[in-house]
Design a protein around this motif. Structure first.
Motif, mmCIF file in Angstrom:
data_model
loop_
_atom_site.group_PDB
_atom_site.id
_atom_site.type_symbol
_atom_site.label_atom_id
_atom_site.label_comp_id
_atom_site.label_asym_id
_atom_site.label_seq_id
_atom_site.Cartn_x
_atom_site.Cartn_y
_atom_site.Cartn_z
ATOM 1 N N ILE A 71 -7.197 80.053 -18.194
ATOM 2 C CA ILE A 71 -5.847 80.464 -18.573
ATOM 3 C C ILE A 71 -5.591 81.901 -18.131
ATOM 4 C CG2 ILE A 71 -4.327 80.959 -20.530
ATOM 5 C CD1 ILE A 71 -5.635 78.605 -21.990
ATOM 6 N N LYS A 72 -6.602 82.765 -18.307
ATOM 7 C CA LYS A 72 -6.469 84.160 -17.865
ATOM 8 C C LYS A 72 -6.270 84.226 -16.355
ATOM 9 C CE LYS A 72 -8.756 88.678 -18.086
ATOM 10 N NZ LYS A 72 -8.582 88.971 -16.648
ATOM 11 N N ARG A 73 -7.023 83.400 -15.627
ATOM 12 C CA ARG A 73 -6.894 83.376 -14.171
ATOM 13 C C ARG A 73 -5.465 82.967 -13.764
ATOM 14 N NH1 ARG A 73 -11.043 79.493 -11.430
ATOM 15 N NH2 ARG A 73 -12.414 80.780 -12.759
ATOM 16 N N GLN A 74 -4.904 82.014 -14.490
ATOM 17 C CA GLN A 74 -3.534 81.579 -14.235
ATOM 18 C C GLN A 74 -2.548 82.732 -14.469
ATOM 19 O OE1 GLN A 74 -2.452 78.511 -13.264
ATOM 20 N NE2 GLN A 74 -0.425 78.129 -14.134
ATOM 21 N N HIS A 75 -2.720 83.433 -15.570
ATOM 22 C CA HIS A 75 -1.829 84.550 -15.883
ATOM 23 C C HIS A 75 -2.024 85.703 -14.906
ATOM 24 C CE1 HIS A 75 -1.641 83.091 -20.357
ATOM 25 N NE2 HIS A 75 -1.010 82.295 -19.529
ATOM 26 N N ASP A 76 -3.262 85.973 -14.515
ATOM 27 C CA ASP A 76 -3.537 87.056 -13.570
ATOM 28 C C ASP A 76 -2.918 86.782 -12.205
ATOM 29 O OD1 ASP A 76 -4.946 88.392 -15.501
ATOM 30 O OD2 ASP A 76 -6.940 87.830 -14.751
ATOM 31 N N ALA A 77 -2.691 85.497 -11.890
ATOM 32 C CA ALA A 77 -2.041 85.132 -10.623
ATOM 33 C C ALA A 77 -0.523 85.262 -10.707
ATOM 34 C CB ALA A 77 -2.423 83.699 -10.241
ATOM 35 N N GLY A 78 -0.031 85.754 -11.845
ATOM 36 C CA GLY A 78 1.401 85.945 -12.015
ATOM 37 C C GLY A 78 2.144 84.695 -12.423
ATOM 38 N N LYS A 79 1.410 83.709 -12.953
ATOM 39 C CA LYS A 79 2.026 82.440 -13.323
ATOM 40 C C LYS A 79 1.865 82.191 -14.823
ATOM 41 C CE LYS A 79 -0.344 79.750 -10.558
ATOM 42 N NZ LYS A 79 -0.715 78.503 -9.853
ATOM 43 N N LEU A 80 2.843 81.533 -15.400
ATOM 44 C CA LEU A 80 2.738 81.083 -16.781
ATOM 45 C C LEU A 80 1.845 79.858 -16.849
ATOM 46 C CD1 LEU A 80 6.549 81.258 -17.714
ATOM 47 C CD2 LEU A 80 4.789 82.961 -18.274
ATOM 48 N N ASP A 81 1.227 79.617 -18.003
ATOM 49 C CA ASP A 81 0.523 78.341 -18.164
ATOM 50 C C ASP A 81 1.537 77.278 -18.561
ATOM 51 O OD1 ASP A 81 0.578 78.019 -21.184
ATOM 52 O OD2 ASP A 81 -0.521 79.921 -21.075
ATOM 53 N N ILE A 82 1.131 76.026 -18.524
ATOM 54 C CA ILE A 82 2.070 74.929 -18.695
ATOM 55 C C ILE A 82 2.758 74.952 -20.053
ATOM 56 C CG2 ILE A 82 0.212 73.364 -19.389
ATOM 57 C CD1 ILE A 82 3.576 72.517 -17.639
ATOM 58 N N ARG A 83 2.035 75.308 -21.097
ATOM 59 C CA ARG A 83 2.663 75.311 -22.421
ATOM 60 C C ARG A 83 3.663 76.453 -22.559
ATOM 61 N NH1 ARG A 83 1.001 71.334 -25.479
ATOM 62 N NH2 ARG A 83 -0.976 70.285 -24.956
ATOM 63 N N GLN A 84 3.399 77.584 -21.927
ATOM 64 C CA GLN A 84 4.384 78.667 -21.898
ATOM 65 C C GLN A 84 5.628 78.228 -21.127
ATOM 66 O OE1 GLN A 84 1.906 81.715 -20.110
ATOM 67 N NE2 GLN A 84 1.779 82.844 -22.063
ATOM 68 N N ARG A 85 5.404 77.511 -20.038
ATOM 69 C CA ARG A 85 6.536 77.053 -19.232
ATOM 70 C C ARG A 85 7.457 76.128 -20.021
ATOM 71 N NH1 ARG A 85 2.730 76.070 -13.862
ATOM 72 N NH2 ARG A 85 3.072 78.156 -12.965
ATOM 73 N N ILE A 86 6.851 75.189 -20.698
ATOM 74 C CA ILE A 86 7.666 74.258 -21.487
ATOM 75 C C ILE A 86 8.405 74.997 -22.591
ATOM 76 C CG2 ILE A 86 7.555 72.301 -23.065
ATOM 77 C CD1 ILE A 86 5.229 71.226 -21.377
ATOM 78 N N GLU A 87 7.734 75.933 -23.227
ATOM 79 C CA GLU A 87 8.346 76.694 -24.315
ATOM 80 C C GLU A 87 9.562 77.478 -23.826
ATOM 81 O OE1 GLU A 87 7.118 80.447 -27.220
ATOM 82 O OE2 GLU A 87 5.536 79.147 -26.431
ATOM 83 N N ARG A 88 9.472 78.034 -22.606
ATOM 84 C CA ARG A 88 10.585 78.836 -22.086
ATOM 85 C C ARG A 88 11.695 77.971 -21.491
ATOM 86 N NH1 ARG A 88 8.395 84.503 -19.476
ATOM 87 N NH2 ARG A 88 6.672 84.854 -20.928
ATOM 88 N N LEU A 89 11.351 76.771 -21.060
ATOM 89 C CA LEU A 89 12.354 75.892 -20.467
ATOM 90 C C LEU A 89 13.250 75.257 -21.513
ATOM 91 C CD1 LEU A 89 13.532 74.119 -18.109
ATOM 92 C CD2 LEU A 89 11.679 72.486 -18.643
ATOM 93 N N VAL A 90 12.643 74.693 -22.575
ATOM 94 C CA VAL A 90 13.406 73.843 -23.506
ATOM 95 C C VAL A 90 13.922 74.656 -24.689
ATOM 96 C CG1 VAL A 90 11.952 71.899 -22.826
ATOM 97 C CG2 VAL A 90 11.413 73.150 -24.931
ATOM 98 N N ASP A 91 14.805 74.039 -25.459
ATOM 99 C CA ASP A 91 15.284 74.663 -26.693
ATOM 100 C C ASP A 91 14.113 74.887 -27.647
ATOM 101 O OD1 ASP A 91 17.783 74.368 -25.576
ATOM 102 O OD2 ASP A 91 18.322 72.621 -26.787
ATOM 103 N N GLY A 92 14.113 76.000 -28.340
ATOM 104 C CA GLY A 92 13.002 76.364 -29.210
ATOM 105 C C GLY A 92 12.656 75.304 -30.239
ATOM 106 N N GLY A 93 11.383 74.942 -30.291
ATOM 107 C CA GLY A 93 10.893 73.991 -31.282
ATOM 108 C C GLY A 93 11.278 72.550 -31.037
#
Length: 514
Positions: free
Chosen positions: A26-48
């Motif tokens: 997960i750190k490697r993903q973030h260090d590459a300047g990318k969100l992880d999949i669960r962060q992506r879904i959280e930011r895409l959809v309506d909260g909760g």
């Protein structure tokens, strides 16, 4: 007796799923300047609003007593959620588990997501970050045999294109089937510098002697210029915003019609349109300010800005009603159509036909591009496909001839076998070909026989131009109406409100051509 033990195991398994590929990956993903999949879904959809489906799928690990010690989760996460309070299906690759390769997935979850969107008649958003195909070469050793490519998912992909809006966001390096899933959508986006798309990546391409970086081989600067991907953005958050905006113009499925948005209190000032088209035919003008003036304020959503540049196209609203628009762009080859422009026009027409969007076509076209390179590029084949798409269209059309309408390409400004709204500005000209080129052919012998060929040519041109006035055509009912440019918005509002009740839900016979 109680189910306490089983409920505790359920919670443990959920916890394993939330760990994804583990802290290091997960750190490697973030260090590459990318969100992880669960962060992506959280930011895409309506909260909760995200309700995960298949979250327990993965590869379980057990001790010698058969007790669970760990679960490596599937690298495909999917479920239902809402975007702007409208239900959607979301499916995403978890690059932290086997780099998003298909051999890390369990239970064909991608196909299940496609099936869910189809059967529930809900828009589908794909968050793609990996190959998503038949697995890696290492998988051959694991399985003990090689798989014959079947593309089992593709029938699901193809039929969704005929029924529900599909958005694909390329958020990392995507290759093979993952790349195909990006292109196999109604709208696709790449993130500049952090996402790439390949048929095969740099290590494979190096075997044919091409040593290229990921961006050199398949960056957004390539694929948003050749039409494989519609648009590029600077960040993942911008990609999520683009997905939301695109879907806001469309119905949940073809079994509904696009919803009306907010009706604007006022439109932009219209009078300046009277001087928008220069009198000097050699001068160009900017089409985007015209679009911003004619459509509801802030409603223009351009698609494919960097390819097929002879037209500017996308989605907009008129009096709140969603429409699809295509507008000639004289800044690119004078608005003449190349192969890419014809292909872009086809995609736009298909999108309108599939989701019951009225079409607004703003015309200033000198024809197809000409010359040796145009002939080698096969412009006519793509152009004929575009003309066919128009002739198959059944949604209401509004065509406005702003300046030029010449040749076979201009013949496709609307379906001539149906009633359409059609207007011209006083600046309009039309014919089988522009006067400048036609004079040399039609009057060659007369010009060459003259004592002063240049003067004779000017004399003939002045005479012919006097006959090409749009008012002469209006006398013969060649054009239905010539209007004051400042009145165009009012005509569009009438069109949108008359077209709205004519929209018919259901699947269309022509399907959708990705």
């Amino acid at each position: 007796m109680s189910w306490t033990h089983e409920l505790e195991e359920l919670e443990r398994r959920k916890e394993y799923s939330l760990r994804m590929g583990g802290p290091e990956k997960i750190k490697r993903q973030h260090d590459a300047g990318k969100l992880d999949i669960r962060q992506r879904i959280e930011r895409l959809v309506d909260g909760g609003s995200f309700l995960e489906v298949g979250g327990l799928a993965g590869s379980g690990e057990y001790d010698e007593h058969g007790q669970l010690t760990n679960v490596v989760p599937s690298n495909v996460i999917m479920g239902r959620a809402t975007l702007d309070r409208k239900s959607v299906v979301v499916v995403g690759d978890d690059f932290t588990v086997r780099g998003g390769a298909n051999d890390g997935a369990v239970g064909d979850k991608m196909m299940f997501a496609e099936q869910m969107a189809f059967d529930l008649r809900l828009p589908l958003v794909r968050l793609i970050d990996g190959t998503g195909g038949g697995g890696s070469v290492k998988n051959i050793e694991k399985m003990g045999h090689a798989l014959l490519p079947k593309m089992k998912i593709w029938p699901y992909v193809a039929r969704n294109l005929t029924q529900v809006p599909v958005v694909s966001l390329a958020l990392g390096s995507v290759a093979g089937q993952g790349a195909a899933r990006v292109a196999g959508s109604h709208y696709s986006v790449m993130v500049k510098d952090t996402s790439q798309l390949f048929i095969a990546g740099p290590p494979v391409v190096a075997k044919i002697g091409q040593h290229l970086s990921k961006n050199e081989l398949g960056g957004s600067a390539i694929h948003t210029r050749n039409g494989v991907v519609d648009d590029e953005v600077d960040s993942e958050d911008e990609a999520f915003l683009a997905a939301r905006r695109f879907l806001s113009y469309l119905p949940a499925s073809v079994y509904d019609v696009p919803p009306r948005g907010e009706v604007p209190a006022a439109a932009a000032e219209q009078e300046w349109l009277r001087t928008a088209i220069p009198k000097d035919t050699r001068k160009v003008y900017k089409i985007r300010p015209i679009l911003d003036t004619l459509f509801d304020p802030g409603s223009v959503f351009e698609i494919g800005r960097h390819w097929g540049k002879a037209i500017v196209g996308g989605l907009a609203r008129i009096d709140g009603w969603p429409v699809l628009f295509a507008a000639s762009n004289p800044y690119h080859y004078g608005g003449g159509w190349d192969r890419q422009t014809a292909e872009k026009f086809i995609r736009l027409v298909d999108l309108a036909e599939t989701f019951h969007l009225p079409v607004v076509n703003l015309v200033d076209i000198a024809g197809f591009q000409i010359g040796l390179e145009a002939e080698k590029d096969g412009v006519m084949r793509a152009g004929v496909r575009a003309l066919t798409a128009v002739s198959q269209s059944t949604v209401p059309w509004f065509s406005l001839i702003m300046r030029r309408a010449f040749g076979v390409a201009a013949g496709g400004h609307q379906n001539s076998s149906r009633f359409n709204f059609r207007y011209a500005w006083p600046s309009a000209q039309w014919g089988s070909l522009p006067i400048e080129g036609g004079l040399e052919v039609a009057y060659r012998s007369e010009i060459e026989a003259s004592d002063d060929p240049e003067a004779k040519r000017a004399e003939i041109e002045a005479k012919v131009r006097s006959l090409t006035s749009p008012f002469r055509s209006a006398e013969a009912f060649v054009i239905e109406d010539i209007i004051d440019p400042a009145a165009t918005r009012a005509r569009l509002v009438e069109f949108a409100n008359l077209a709205a009740p004519l929209r018919k839900p259901g699947q269309v016979a022509t399907g959708y051509r990705p």
